[in-house]
Design a protein around this motif. Sequence first.
Motif, PDB file in Angstrom:
ATOM      1  N   VAL A 115      12.718   4.579 -22.860  1.00 43.50           N
ATOM      2  CA  VAL A 115      11.755   4.398 -21.767  1.00 43.50           C
ATOM      3  C   VAL A 115      10.392   3.898 -22.244  1.00 43.50           C
ATOM      4  O   VAL A 115       9.459   3.805 -21.468  1.00 43.50           O
ATOM      5  N   GLU A 116      10.310   3.593 -23.491  1.00 39.84           N
ATOM      6  CA  GLU A 116       9.015   3.175 -24.072  1.00 39.84           C
ATOM      7  C   GLU A 116       8.811   1.690 -23.797  1.00 39.84           C
ATOM      8  O   GLU A 116       9.032   0.854 -24.651  1.00 39.84           O
ATOM      9  N   THR A 117       8.426   1.379 -22.581  1.00 39.67           N
ATOM     10  CA  THR A 117       8.374  -0.030 -22.214  1.00 39.67           C
ATOM     11  C   THR A 117       7.114  -0.719 -22.748  1.00 39.67           C
ATOM     12  O   THR A 117       6.013  -0.201 -22.593  1.00 39.67           O
ATOM     13  N   THR A 118       7.313  -1.866 -23.303  1.00 41.16           N
ATOM     14  CA  THR A 118       6.192  -2.671 -23.772  1.00 41.16           C
ATOM     15  C   THR A 118       5.613  -3.407 -22.563  1.00 41.16           C
ATOM     16  O   THR A 118       6.313  -4.179 -21.928  1.00 41.16           O
ATOM     17  N   MET A 119       4.361  -3.142 -22.230  1.00 39.25           N
ATOM     18  CA  MET A 119       3.776  -3.698 -21.005  1.00 39.25           C
ATOM     19  C   MET A 119       2.912  -4.938 -21.231  1.00 39.25           C
ATOM     20  O   MET A 119       2.637  -5.673 -20.309  1.00 39.25           O
ATOM     21  N   TRP A 151       4.915 -11.198 -32.140  1.00 41.44           N
ATOM     22  CA  TRP A 151       4.372 -10.628 -30.899  1.00 41.44           C
ATOM     23  C   TRP A 151       5.484  -9.962 -30.106  1.00 41.44           C
ATOM     24  O   TRP A 151       6.490 -10.602 -29.779  1.00 41.44           O
ATOM     25  N   ASP A 152       5.278  -8.687 -29.811  1.00 41.43           N
ATOM     26  CA  ASP A 152       6.204  -7.933 -28.979  1.00 41.43           C
ATOM     27  C   ASP A 152       5.771  -8.145 -27.528  1.00 41.43           C
ATOM     28  O   ASP A 152       4.677  -7.747 -27.140  1.00 41.43           O
ATOM     29  N   LEU A 153       6.629  -8.780 -26.746  1.00 39.08           N
ATOM     30  CA  LEU A 153       6.231  -9.145 -25.379  1.00 39.08           C
ATOM     31  C   LEU A 153       6.871  -8.223 -24.342  1.00 39.08           C
ATOM     32  O   LEU A 153       7.896  -7.598 -24.613  1.00 39.08           O
ATOM     33  N   ALA A 188       6.245  -1.109 -34.071  1.00 40.71           N
ATOM     34  CA  ALA A 188       6.174  -1.152 -32.605  1.00 40.71           C
ATOM     35  C   ALA A 188       6.927   0.041 -32.035  1.00 40.71           C
ATOM     36  O   ALA A 188       7.917   0.480 -32.608  1.00 40.71           O
ATOM     37  N   LYS A 189       6.444   0.553 -30.904  1.00 38.74           N
ATOM     38  CA  LYS A 189       7.103   1.712 -30.276  1.00 38.74           C
ATOM     39  C   LYS A 189       8.411   1.272 -29.630  1.00 38.74           C
ATOM     40  O   LYS A 189       8.461   0.260 -28.939  1.00 38.74           O
ATOM     41  N   THR A 190       9.452   2.072 -29.878  1.00 40.86           N
ATOM     42  CA  THR A 190      10.747   1.753 -29.280  1.00 40.86           C
ATOM     43  C   THR A 190      11.271   2.975 -28.542  1.00 40.86           C
ATOM     44  O   THR A 190      10.706   4.058 -28.652  1.00 40.86           O
ATOM     45  N   LYS A 244      13.751  -5.534 -28.189  1.00 39.24           N
ATOM     46  CA  LYS A 244      12.704  -6.423 -28.704  1.00 39.24           C
ATOM     47  C   LYS A 244      11.832  -5.712 -29.731  1.00 39.24           C
ATOM     48  O   LYS A 244      11.599  -6.219 -30.822  1.00 39.24           O
ATOM     49  N   SER A 245      11.362  -4.509 -29.332  1.00 40.48           N
ATOM     50  CA  SER A 245      10.438  -3.796 -30.226  1.00 40.48           C
ATOM     51  C   SER A 245      11.142  -3.397 -31.519  1.00 40.48           C
ATOM     52  O   SER A 245      10.569  -3.530 -32.603  1.00 40.48           O
ATOM     53  N   LYS A 246      12.370  -2.975 -31.377  1.00 42.31           N
ATOM     54  CA  LYS A 246      13.114  -2.587 -32.573  1.00 42.31           C
ATOM     55  C   LYS A 246      13.329  -3.810 -33.475  1.00 42.31           C
ATOM     56  O   LYS A 246      13.257  -3.729 -34.702  1.00 42.31           O
TER      57      LYS A 246
END
Length: 399
Positions: free
Chosen positions: A81-85, A101-103, A76-78, A58-60
Amino acid sequence: MSGFEHESIMTEEEKKELTEILANQDISSATNTIKEYLKQKERVELNIGVTGESGSGKSKFVNAFRGLGDEDEDSAKTGPVETTMEPKVYPHPKYTNVKVWDLPGIGTPNFKADEYLQLVEFERYDFFIIVASDRFREYHTKLAKEIIRTGKQFYFIRSKIDVAIDGEKDKENFDQKKILDTIRENCVNGLNEIDGVDDPVVFLISSRDLSKYDFNRMHERIEKELPQHKRHVLIMTLPNITLEINEKKKEALKKGILKVALLSACVAAVPVAGLSIAVDLSIITFEIRKYLYAFGLDEKSLKNLCEQSGQTMETLENLITSVWYKGLLTGSLLPKLRDTTLLMSEDAVERVFSIVPIIGSLVAGGLSFLTVKFMLNKALNDIAEDARKVLMAAFKNLE
Ligand SMILES: Nc1nc2c(ncn2[C@@H]2O[C@H](COP(=O)(O)OP(=O)(O)OP(=O)(O)O)[C@@H](O)[C@H]2O)c(=O)[nH]1
Ligand SMILES: [Mg+2]
């Protein structure tokens, strides 16, 4: 939350403002206001919610969609293990009115789509992009169903296509097109099983190399549909606004009913034969005419509305099912009112009959206080409902 002050399609203040404006307008100028509002709204921002299972990319994708690499500033961080919380917004650098929006990820064993959508504040998004990096799974169905239930739309993206292709490359009978077709089919079949999805849109994407596969096709499609998305969202909110307006008008008009009914009761006390019923009927007719005007169900307003919306008079008039409008138009309302069957057909009046000796009072004097009150209430409710149907039909044509 990121502290970002988002603007959804319509803020509460805007909604309130529009409701106020519309409440004080007749039906045709209200349509004009809506038209203007639609035009304005097309220029304002669009919020896209990118969702899907954790690690699906998603972030990528959010970065790629905005033309950014993962290392760029503002991207956005990808990572594995870089989970979007929590939902985080990323404006599109080129289309500044587009906000991506990164969800947070979906897909835990007990995934509850409704709770998830509440959590990410689904109202904020104009539509969703569901990202799946593997095969189509049950939680995709759950999420898609719930999105449809909230009245929003979605596009489905199968990400990491490069990985899928790479994994098959060493096979002897490697056939890229066949692999892509199979992946697409898997997603489309899964979506087709969901009620309300007629023509599933699935895009195969590699966020690593956007020039390949369906990225351009997806971009074109979303770009093309931007204004419709805005319109659609607004049109979806109109029934509620209209209902609210109708309720307000009804409340205002209802206040008069008690007075009118009391007046009728006073006249009934005057011992002149026939006077009371005549007065009642003219009072009631007068009031009903007032209601029809207030809700724009008079010939002039309806004609204007036809011009505004391109609907025909016949279509609109056919939607007016209660007797009041046609009765007044043809002058047949008075005889109808005299016809006690009109009154007696109503449950509520029947109940009143058992308490109040209405037949007696009809013959001797006027209608009873309760009957006048009941009739006006009924007329008001019917007229408000007719007006709602007419407005909806006119609005629908604007879409
Ligand atoms: N090869 C390839 N790798 C991808 C693609 N999309 C994402 N990845 C990689 O997959 C991993 C997860 O990607 P993210 O974008 O962080 O995934 P996410 O869905 O945001 O994950 P969460 O925030 O944890 O829910 C990263 O290492 C990405 O580089 C793709 O299209 N191709
Ligand atoms: Mg992420």
